[in-house]
Design an enzyme around this catalytic site. Structure first.
Site, PDB file in Angstrom:
ATOM      1  N   GLU A   1       0.818  -1.205   0.000  1.00 23.49           N
ATOM      2  CA  GLU A   1       0.000   0.000   0.000  1.00 23.49           C
ATOM      3  C   GLU A   1       0.861   1.268   0.000  1.00 23.49           C
ATOM      4  O   GLU A   1       0.473   2.287  -0.589  1.00 23.49           O
ATOM      5  CB  GLU A   1      -0.951  -0.028   1.195  1.00 23.49           C
ATOM      6  CG  GLU A   1      -2.006  -1.117   1.025  1.00 23.49           C
ATOM      7  CD  GLU A   1      -2.885  -1.325   2.235  1.00 23.49           C
ATOM      8  OE1 GLU A   1      -4.105  -1.167   2.118  1.00 23.49           O
ATOM      9  OE2 GLU A   1      -2.339  -1.649   3.312  1.00 23.49           O
TER      10      GLU A   1
ATOM     11  N   GLU B   1      -3.597  -9.445   3.908  1.00 20.24           N
ATOM     12  CA  GLU B   1      -4.379  -9.159   5.117  1.00 20.24           C
ATOM     13  C   GLU B   1      -5.468 -10.185   5.413  1.00 20.24           C
ATOM     14  O   GLU B   1      -5.658 -10.557   6.584  1.00 20.24           O
ATOM     15  CB  GLU B   1      -4.988  -7.751   5.029  1.00 20.24           C
ATOM     16  CG  GLU B   1      -4.022  -6.617   5.316  1.00 20.24           C
ATOM     17  CD  GLU B   1      -3.262  -6.140   4.094  1.00 20.24           C
ATOM     18  OE1 GLU B   1      -2.665  -5.058   4.158  1.00 20.24           O
ATOM     19  OE2 GLU B   1      -3.273  -6.857   3.066  1.00 20.24           O
TER      20      GLU B   1
END
Length: 254
Positions: free
Chosen positions: A108, A128
């Protein structure tokens, strides 16, 4: 800045290095605050026109420091978000130079950059869901805007690691280098960018970023509001004069 984030400025380029190699440069509160503080300072410096974000010790960033997360150390800076950057990327161009892993929050961070240079051994991913979490630092919003929908879904839903070569194929990675050479290639690009006029660079980036939300009726009006001041700047006059006089321009950022 701090021991966790190193900054080196040379030739109009600032290299920002996440310096936690013993933890694969996992982002903790100190890293987030360090990146935010670096950007706050560098955005105001006229001797800096571009950035390179990288990691120490042969890896970019393995994501959020989960051990810190368990103790309440959240790597978020108010107004800037995770890592001190994902919710408020800098106005100046920024290049990610990636060796090793760019996973979860590390991926990210890369997605918050404008250009991505990765070594052939680099691995990307949003794992995640494998940890009961969600990629909430921009990954699942930015990824489908950068690459085809179905590929973004595969990356986000499987949580698997994807090689730089595959992400180069789909247009997420700009350049793939031999192992150990990502930073050198990113610096070449950053210096080429930094040789251009800083006001023009900032305006160009802003239009590219913001225009995705403009309607057809407002496109040129909003673009004009951003770029017209550039045409009236001292740097615009300097650029024209330098061209006519066949010399290198001397930008002032004014």
């Amino acid at each position: 800045m701090s021991d966790e984030v190193l900054v080196d400025v040379d030739g109009g380029v600032a290299v920002i290095t996440i310096n936690r190699p013993q933890a694969r440069n996992a982002v903790n509160g100190a890293v987030a605050r360090g990146i935010a503080a670096a950007l706050d300072e560098l955005e105001e410096r006229k001797d800096v026109s571009a950035y390179v974000l990288t990691g120490a010790g042969g890896t970019f960033c393995a994501g959020m420091d989960l051990k810190g997360f368990l103790t309440g150390d959240f790597p978020v800076v108010e107004g800037r978000g995770f890592g001190g950057i994902v919710e408020a990327p800098p106005k100046k161009p920024i290049i990610a130079a990636i060796e090793g892993y760019a996973l979860a929050g590390g991926c990210e961070l890369a997605l918050a950059c404008d250009i991505i240079v990765a070594s052939e051994e680099a691995k990307f991913g949003l794992p995640e869901p494998k940890r009961g979490l969600v990629a909430g630092a921009g990954g699942i919003m930015r990824l489908p805007r950068r690459i085809p929908y179905h590929i973004a879904m595969e990356i986000a839903l499987t949580g698997d690691h994807f090689p730089a070569s595959r992400l180069y194929e789909v247009g997420l990675v700009n350049h793939v280098t031999p192992a150990g050479e990502a930073l050198a290639r990113a610096l070449e690009l950053a210096k080429k960018i930094a040789a251009n006029a800083p006001l023009a660079l900032a305006a160009t980036k802003r239009v590219i970023v913001e225009s995705a939300d403009w309607s057809g009726e407002e496109m040129f009006r909003k673009q004009g509001e951003i770029i017209n001041p550039v045409f009236g700047s001292k740097d615009a006059m300097e650029g024209a004069a330098a061209f006519a006089e066949k010399r290198a321009p001397e930008w002032k950022g004014e």
